[in-house]
Design a protein around this motif. Structure first.
Motif, PDB file in Angstrom:
ATOM      1  N   GLU A  52       0.872  -1.308   0.054  1.00  0.00           N
ATOM      2  CA  GLU A  52      -0.071  -0.056   0.114  1.00  0.00           C
ATOM      3  C   GLU A  52       0.721   1.338  -0.143  1.00  0.00           C
ATOM      4  O   GLU A  52       0.470   2.296  -0.262  1.00  0.00           O
ATOM      5  N   LEU A  53       2.145   1.247   0.254  1.00  0.00           N
ATOM      6  CA  LEU A  53       3.011   2.316   0.227  1.00  0.00           C
ATOM      7  C   LEU A  53       3.151   2.847  -1.132  1.00  0.00           C
ATOM      8  O   LEU A  53       3.364   4.176  -1.416  1.00  0.00           O
ATOM      9  N   PHE A  54       3.385   1.940  -1.889  1.00  0.00           N
ATOM     10  CA  PHE A  54       3.419   2.187  -3.645  1.00  0.00           C
ATOM     11  C   PHE A  54       2.149   3.050  -3.933  1.00  0.00           C
ATOM     12  O   PHE A  54       2.137   3.725  -5.199  1.00  0.00           O
ATOM     13  N   SER A  55       0.881   2.702  -3.443  1.00  0.00           N
ATOM     14  CA  SER A  55      -0.223   3.429  -3.983  1.00  0.00           C
ATOM     15  C   SER A  55      -0.499   4.702  -3.397  1.00  0.00           C
ATOM     16  O   SER A  55      -1.521   5.592  -3.662  1.00  0.00           O
ATOM     17  N   MET A  56       0.316   5.151  -2.185  1.00  0.00           N
ATOM     18  CA  MET A  56      -0.074   6.550  -1.563  1.00  0.00           C
ATOM     19  C   MET A  56       0.617   7.790  -2.062  1.00  0.00           C
ATOM     20  O   MET A  56       1.555   7.517  -2.915  1.00  0.00           O
ATOM     21  N   ASP A  57      -0.206   8.740  -2.089  1.00  0.00           N
ATOM     22  CA  ASP A  57       0.364   9.954  -2.702  1.00  0.00           C
ATOM     23  C   ASP A  57       1.542  10.410  -1.976  1.00  0.00           C
ATOM     24  O   ASP A  57       1.818  10.046  -0.863  1.00  0.00           O
ATOM     25  N   GLU A  58       2.240  11.401  -2.284  1.00  0.00           N
ATOM     26  CA  GLU A  58       3.543  11.815  -1.661  1.00  0.00           C
ATOM     27  C   GLU A  58       3.251  12.349  -0.261  1.00  0.00           C
ATOM     28  O   GLU A  58       4.028  11.936   0.577  1.00  0.00           O
ATOM     29  N   GLU A  59       2.373  13.114  -0.033  1.00  0.00           N
ATOM     30  CA  GLU A  59       2.171  13.754   1.411  1.00  0.00           C
ATOM     31  C   GLU A  59       1.811  12.391   2.245  1.00  0.00           C
ATOM     32  O   GLU A  59       2.332  12.529   3.636  1.00  0.00           O
ATOM     33  N   THR A  60       0.800  11.713   1.891  1.00  0.00           N
ATOM     34  CA  THR A  60       0.435  10.624   2.920  1.00  0.00           C
ATOM     35  C   THR A  60       1.546   9.620   3.072  1.00  0.00           C
ATOM     36  O   THR A  60       1.933   9.162   4.173  1.00  0.00           O
ATOM     37  N   LEU A  61       2.285   9.338   2.023  1.00  0.00           N
ATOM     38  CA  LEU A  61       3.605   8.357   2.268  1.00  0.00           C
ATOM     39  C   LEU A  61       4.492   9.064   3.214  1.00  0.00           C
ATOM     40  O   LEU A  61       5.153   8.509   4.276  1.00  0.00           O
ATOM     41  N   LYS A  62       4.925  10.606   3.056  1.00  0.00           N
ATOM     42  CA  LYS A  62       5.474  11.330   3.886  1.00  0.00           C
ATOM     43  C   LYS A  62       5.245  11.124   5.345  1.00  0.00           C
ATOM     44  O   LYS A  62       6.108  10.798   6.255  1.00  0.00           O
ATOM     45  N   LYS A  63       3.894  11.333   5.570  1.00  0.00           N
ATOM     46  CA  LYS A  63       3.436  11.284   7.180  1.00  0.00           C
ATOM     47  C   LYS A  63       3.311   9.789   7.484  1.00  0.00           C
ATOM     48  O   LYS A  63       3.713   9.887   8.535  1.00  0.00           O
TER      49      LYS A  63
END
Length: 105
Positions: A52-63
């Motif tokens: 699921e990390l690979f489908s996150m947008d950049e901001e969500t992944l950063k958080k």
């Protein structure tokens, strides 16, 4: 001097050769991209990262990564404090050089 039809034949021949070369180049590039894609998938599987990390947008992944980092730091701090706070039954702390409990005298 070549006539108009001979010149057209030469141009068509050259154009055809250019197209064949371009198609070969495209096939080679596609093969390389497939190989890189396979290598990337193998690296992802080896890293044990949640998909699921690979489908996150950049901001969500950063958080998400920041939260995981904070959690990891807290776990390390808790591990360090529990090892530094270990005491013997008599209330003294042990020493690393093996001289605990020795009485000089």
């Amino acid at each position: 001097m070549p006539s108009g039809s001979e010149e057209e034949e030469i141009n068509f021949g050259q154009t055809y050769q250019d197209l064949v070369r371009a198609e070969q180049t495209a096939s080679e590039l596609e093969s390389r991209l497939d190989n890189l894609d396979n290598q990337l998938e193998a690296l992802i599987r080896a890293s044990n990262l949640p998909p699921e990390l690979f489908s996150m947008d950049e901001e969500t992944l950063k958080k998400t990564l920041e939260a995981a980092s904070v959690k990891n730091e807290k776990q390390q701090e808790a591990g360090q404090s529990s090892s530094s706070n270990s005491t013997k039954k008599d209330g003294t702390t042990g020493q690393a050089n093996g001289t605990e409990g020795r009485q000089d005298g």
